[in-house]
Design an enzyme around this catalytic site. Structure first.
Site, PDB file in Angstrom:
ATOM      1  N   LYS A 116       0.808  -1.220   0.000  1.00  0.00           N
ATOM      2  CA  LYS A 116       0.000   0.000   0.000  1.00  0.00           C
ATOM      3  C   LYS A 116       0.846   1.278   0.000  1.00  0.00           C
ATOM      4  O   LYS A 116       0.438   2.297  -0.556  1.00  0.00           O
ATOM      5  CB  LYS A 116      -0.959  -0.018   1.184  1.00  0.00           C
ATOM      6  CG  LYS A 116      -2.001  -1.129   1.093  1.00  0.00           C
ATOM      7  CD  LYS A 116      -2.927  -1.123   2.301  1.00  0.00           C
ATOM      8  CE  LYS A 116      -3.999  -2.194   2.176  1.00  0.00           C
ATOM      9  NZ  LYS A 116      -3.462  -3.556   2.189  1.00  0.00           N
ATOM     10  N   GLY A 164      -7.939  -8.074   2.782  1.00  0.00           N
ATOM     11  CA  GLY A 164      -8.969  -8.864   3.445  1.00  0.00           C
ATOM     12  C   GLY A 164      -9.399  -8.309   4.779  1.00  0.00           C
ATOM     13  O   GLY A 164      -9.961  -9.022   5.616  1.00  0.00           O
ATOM     14  N   ILE A 203     -11.459   8.980   5.660  1.00  0.00           N
ATOM     15  CA  ILE A 203     -12.618   9.537   4.967  1.00  0.00           C
ATOM     16  C   ILE A 203     -13.793   8.662   5.375  1.00  0.00           C
ATOM     17  O   ILE A 203     -14.020   7.582   4.823  1.00  0.00           O
ATOM     18  CB  ILE A 203     -12.425   9.513   3.436  1.00  0.00           C
ATOM     19  CG1 ILE A 203     -11.079  10.117   3.041  1.00  0.00           C
ATOM     20  CG2 ILE A 203     -13.572  10.216   2.736  1.00  0.00           C
ATOM     21  CD1 ILE A 203     -10.911  11.574   3.437  1.00  0.00           C
ATOM     22  N   HIS A 208     -17.504   3.348  -0.809  1.00  0.00           N
ATOM     23  CA  HIS A 208     -16.366   2.534  -1.255  1.00  0.00           C
ATOM     24  C   HIS A 208     -16.650   2.151  -2.702  1.00  0.00           C
ATOM     25  O   HIS A 208     -17.508   1.314  -2.984  1.00  0.00           O
ATOM     26  CB  HIS A 208     -16.249   1.285  -0.372  1.00  0.00           C
ATOM     27  CG  HIS A 208     -15.072   0.424  -0.689  1.00  0.00           C
ATOM     28  ND1 HIS A 208     -14.347  -0.246   0.269  1.00  0.00           N
ATOM     29  CD2 HIS A 208     -14.481   0.108  -1.862  1.00  0.00           C
ATOM     30  CE1 HIS A 208     -13.370  -0.929  -0.306  1.00  0.00           C
ATOM     31  NE2 HIS A 208     -13.442  -0.739  -1.597  1.00  0.00           N
ATOM     32  N   GLU A 275      -9.364   0.741  -6.101  1.00  0.00           N
ATOM     33  CA  GLU A 275     -10.388   1.061  -5.105  1.00  0.00           C
ATOM     34  C   GLU A 275     -10.241   2.510  -4.648  1.00  0.00           C
ATOM     35  O   GLU A 275      -9.132   2.992  -4.393  1.00  0.00           O
ATOM     36  CB  GLU A 275     -10.288   0.100  -3.918  1.00  0.00           C
ATOM     37  CG  GLU A 275     -10.365  -1.360  -4.342  1.00  0.00           C
ATOM     38  CD  GLU A 275     -10.821  -2.290  -3.243  1.00  0.00           C
ATOM     39  OE1 GLU A 275     -10.992  -1.828  -2.100  1.00  0.00           O
ATOM     40  OE2 GLU A 275     -11.014  -3.490  -3.531  1.00  0.00           O
ATOM     41  N   ARG A 293      -5.648  -8.841  -8.579  1.00  0.00           N
ATOM     42  CA  ARG A 293      -6.228 -10.178  -8.765  1.00  0.00           C
ATOM     43  C   ARG A 293      -7.674 -10.032  -9.178  1.00  0.00           C
ATOM     44  O   ARG A 293      -8.216  -8.918  -9.213  1.00  0.00           O
ATOM     45  CB  ARG A 293      -6.160 -10.963  -7.440  1.00  0.00           C
ATOM     46  CG  ARG A 293      -6.808 -10.178  -6.290  1.00  0.00           C
ATOM     47  CD  ARG A 293      -6.895 -10.964  -5.010  1.00  0.00           C
ATOM     48  NE  ARG A 293      -7.247 -10.141  -3.872  1.00  0.00           N
ATOM     49  CZ  ARG A 293      -8.468  -9.729  -3.565  1.00  0.00           C
ATOM     50  NH1 ARG A 293      -9.488 -10.045  -4.350  1.00  0.00           N
ATOM     51  NH2 ARG A 293      -8.692  -8.998  -2.486  1.00  0.00           N
TER      52      ARG A 293
END
Length: 455
Positions: A116, A164, A203, A208, A275, A293
């Site tokens: 990330k 996850g 946020i 999402h 995302e 993935r």
């Protein structure tokens, strides 16, 4: 085209990949643990080979055994599905070294986008909006306290590696920070073998929103629209839909264009998901992470776009160009997916493994699909994720999709284990959900408190 691929996974996604490969004329090899000897994917594949005992670290995460199985069976490629080794760059690199095609992005890109912190830095270079946050790894509570003071509360702590919902904590005040950081770091270390963290301004509440992208080795990158995944419990998605009711034409163009720009920046190949968090009050969106993935919720995109994402993955890995160009992609109607888990929502969603004594899956009509590896007499093992099926519907509009999902869930009948079917039925029938009036706070702060009051 490949003659044979190995599926390094289990459950419904393994079944999904086997079916796609068979329709392409490609042979399949299933791997299984001793606990999955009688699993559906084992029965459906052309060949099956045991790779270890029930514990996933000794079977579905055992790289040496999986690669040995690929060599022994003559598989030319490995499809990792989602979870397990699907975002493990070491495994992808080992496949490359052994001249076995990994059906996914390169190990280099996985390192770049799977971590990330690295992904955040690349998105800044690409001109994709990101939330204020730490510029590198955070390893100590002292560092965390200093960074949080600089960006301001509330903040969110995230594990640099993995996904996850593991290693994530929301922190509203300085008093909460140290225990939350220590807990998230310990969880990340246990789950991913890496305790590195990073910090972002939170946020919340937000929408999402994720964008499905596909890229090939010929420089083509396209998007297949967006999915709204805001209905979540403990950072785990519960229900997804496409398109999002929170996004209009202009914002949709902006967010999908940003996703394509992100994928092009890293020369992305195969299927992936960018995302974002959308602040509805300001209309601004921010990059959150990339999943390198296929996603659990990919069927809703397949319904609205008409593109088979798993087949595209196999074709792209084989060196083919994408079968569609951006101008060829059209979107039709509305799709919704409900995840069906063997769990008891009335007892804090405790897992409910056991033998299925009777099973009736909904069917009939256009625009209804059930992805599952269940069958009557099958025993759900206690060692793995509790998801046992996905119900996906498609309608000409959102109302029709909602009604179709309600009908499907009313028909869904599993005996022998407890499931969340009734919970999903209540959720899909809730007035706020029917109206599309929800965000990432809705399930935890509004729906669940009322649901848990019921007898």
């Amino acid at each position: 085209m490949f003659n044979k691929i190995l599926i390094a996974n289990r459950g419904e996604i393994a079944v999904r990949i086997i079916r796609a490969a068979r329709e392409l004329g490609v042979g399949t090899v299933a791997i299984y643990s001793t606990a999955d000897r009688d699993a559906l994917h084992v029965h459906l594949a052309d060949e099956a080979i045991c790779v270890g005992p029930a514990r996933s670290t000794e079977s579905y995460l055992n790289m040496n055994n999986i690669l040995s199985a690929a060599v022994a069976t003559g598989a030319q490629a490995i499809h990792p599905g989602f979870g397990f080794l699907s975002e493990n760059s070491k495994f992808a690199r080992l496949c490359e070294e052994m001249n076995i095609k990994f059906i996914g992005p390169s190990a280099k890109v996985m390192d770049m986008m799977g971590d990330k912190i690295n992904a955040r830095a690349e998105m800044i270079k690409a001109g994709v909006p990101v939330t204020p946050g730490s510029e590198g790894e955070v390893h100590t509570t002292d560092e965390a306290v200093k960074i949080a003071e600089e960006i301001g509360y509330p903040i969110i702590l995230k594990a640099s590696a993995g996904g996850g919902g593991k290693g994530i904590r929301k922190v509203n005040t300085v008093e909460e920070l140290v225990p939350a950081f220590e807990a998230a770091q310990a969880e990340a270390q246990a789950a991913f073998g890496n305790g590195a963290m990073f910090i972002e301004r939170m946020i919340f509440p937000a929408r999402h929103i994720e964008v499905q992208i596909l890229g090939d080795s010929h420089g083509n990158v396209i998007h297949l629209g967006e999915r709204d995944c805001s209905l979540q419990r403990n950072n785990q998605k519960v229900l997804e839909e496409s398109p999002s009711v929170a996004i209009g034409h202009t914002l949709r163009n902006e967010i999908t264009s940003a996703a394509v720009k992100a994928a092009q920046h890293v020369s992305y190949e195969n299927a992936g998901t960018i995302e974002f968090l959308l602040d509805e009050s300001s209309g601004k969106f921010y990059f959150m992470e990339m999943n390198t993935r296929v996603q659990v919720e990919h069927p809703v995109t397949e319904f609205v776009s008409g593109v088979d994402i798993v087949k595209e993955q196999i074709r792209v890995a084989n060196g083919n160009e994408l079968s569609v160009k951006q101008e060829d992609v059209t979107f039709s109607g509305h799709a919704i997916e409900c995840r069906i888990n063997a769990e008891n929502p009335k007892f804090n969603f405790a897992p409910s493994p056991g033998k299925i004594t009777n099973l009736f899956l909904p069917g009939g009509g256009v625009g209804l699909r059930v992805d599952s590896a269940m069958y009557s007499g099958y025993t759900i093992p206690p060692y793995y994720d509790s998801m046992i099926a996905k119900v996906i519907v498609h309608g000409e509009n959102r109302f029709e999709a909602l009604m179709k999902m309600q009908r499907a869930l009313l028909e869904f009948d599993v005996e022998g284990v407890t499931t969340n079917v009734d919970f999903q039925l209540e959720l899909i029938s809730d007035p706020h959900v029917v109206a599309g009036d929800y965000d990432t706070s809705f399930l935890g702060n509004v729906f669940l408190p009322e649901y848990q009051k019921e007898d």
